[in-house]
Design an enzyme around this catalytic site. Structure first.
Site, mmCIF file in Angstrom:
data_model
loop_
_atom_site.group_PDB
_atom_site.id
_atom_site.type_symbol
_atom_site.label_atom_id
_atom_site.label_comp_id
_atom_site.label_asym_id
_atom_site.label_seq_id
_atom_site.Cartn_x
_atom_site.Cartn_y
_atom_site.Cartn_z
ATOM 1 N N HIS A 70 82.265 43.945 49.807
ATOM 2 C CA HIS A 70 83.902 43.770 48.981
ATOM 3 C C HIS A 70 84.558 44.419 49.669
ATOM 4 O O HIS A 70 85.848 44.940 49.313
ATOM 5 C CB HIS A 70 84.312 43.049 48.095
ATOM 6 C CG HIS A 70 83.273 42.160 47.078
ATOM 7 N ND1 HIS A 70 82.781 41.058 47.517
ATOM 8 C CD2 HIS A 70 82.178 42.597 46.202
ATOM 9 C CE1 HIS A 70 81.783 40.809 46.709
ATOM 10 N NE2 HIS A 70 81.607 41.427 45.854
ATOM 11 N N CYS A 71 84.226 44.866 51.051
ATOM 12 C CA CYS A 71 85.235 45.881 51.283
ATOM 13 C C CYS A 71 85.115 47.295 51.087
ATOM 14 O O CYS A 71 85.869 48.350 50.548
ATOM 15 C CB CYS A 71 86.608 45.511 52.408
ATOM 16 S SG CYS A 71 86.383 44.057 53.419
#
Length: 163
Positions: A121-122
């Protein structure tokens, strides 16, 4: 204009394309990157109009209720570890299922019609710090129902028995 490169790309602005080289179309087509997302703009305007007609406190209360319901089920779910337990957070539940990679859990949930996100998720540095490969993330919003939260955990039971 001839020397200036286009700032966007899209249909009809290219004269020729190959793996080695592309050439721009003649002016003014060089700067016409295709049809804008007109339907998307109309849809966004309709969504904004709808949202502005809603009771935002009620929408927030609904999202909060979804998260509380999901968190209670997650805490009671054997082998599930919640990642992120802040007292005040958005209606997102990130978790790991013991002995299972998040991508496998996500794929098996998808096969049951349950949509989640998986991965880092980055936030790769955070995942590295936590020593995990990523998480499964269920996001709840104004369009979700308590029944859908229940469906997530019913599907997780099947995933657990499969893995």
């Amino acid at each position: 204009l001839e020397a200036m490169p286009p700032y966007q790309t899209g249909g009809e602005m290219i004269e020729t394309v190959s793996f080695e080289k592309s050439t721009w179309n003649q002016l003014p087509y060089k700067f016409e990157a295709g049809t804008p997302n007109i339907a998307g703009a109309i849809g966004l305007a309709a969504a904004i109009d709808w949202f502005n007609q809603q009771d935002r406190e009620a929408l927030q209360a609904h999202e909060d209720a979804l998260l509380v319901h999901a968190t209670k089920q997650a805490e009671a779910f054997d082998g599930l570890k919640i990642i992120g337990t802040a007292a005040k957070k958005v209606s997102v539940l990130s978790f790991l299922l013991e002995g299972a990679h998040p991508a496998d859990v996500g794929m098996l949930l998808d096969k049951q019609g349950v949509a989640v996100r998986t991965g880092h998720h980055c936030t790769m540095p955070l995942m590295d710090t936590l020593g995990i490969p990523g998480t499964v993330r269920a996001s709840f919003s104004i369009y979700n129902t308590l029944d859908e939260v229940d469906r997530l955990f019913e599907a997780l039971e099947k995933v657990k028995t499969f893995l």
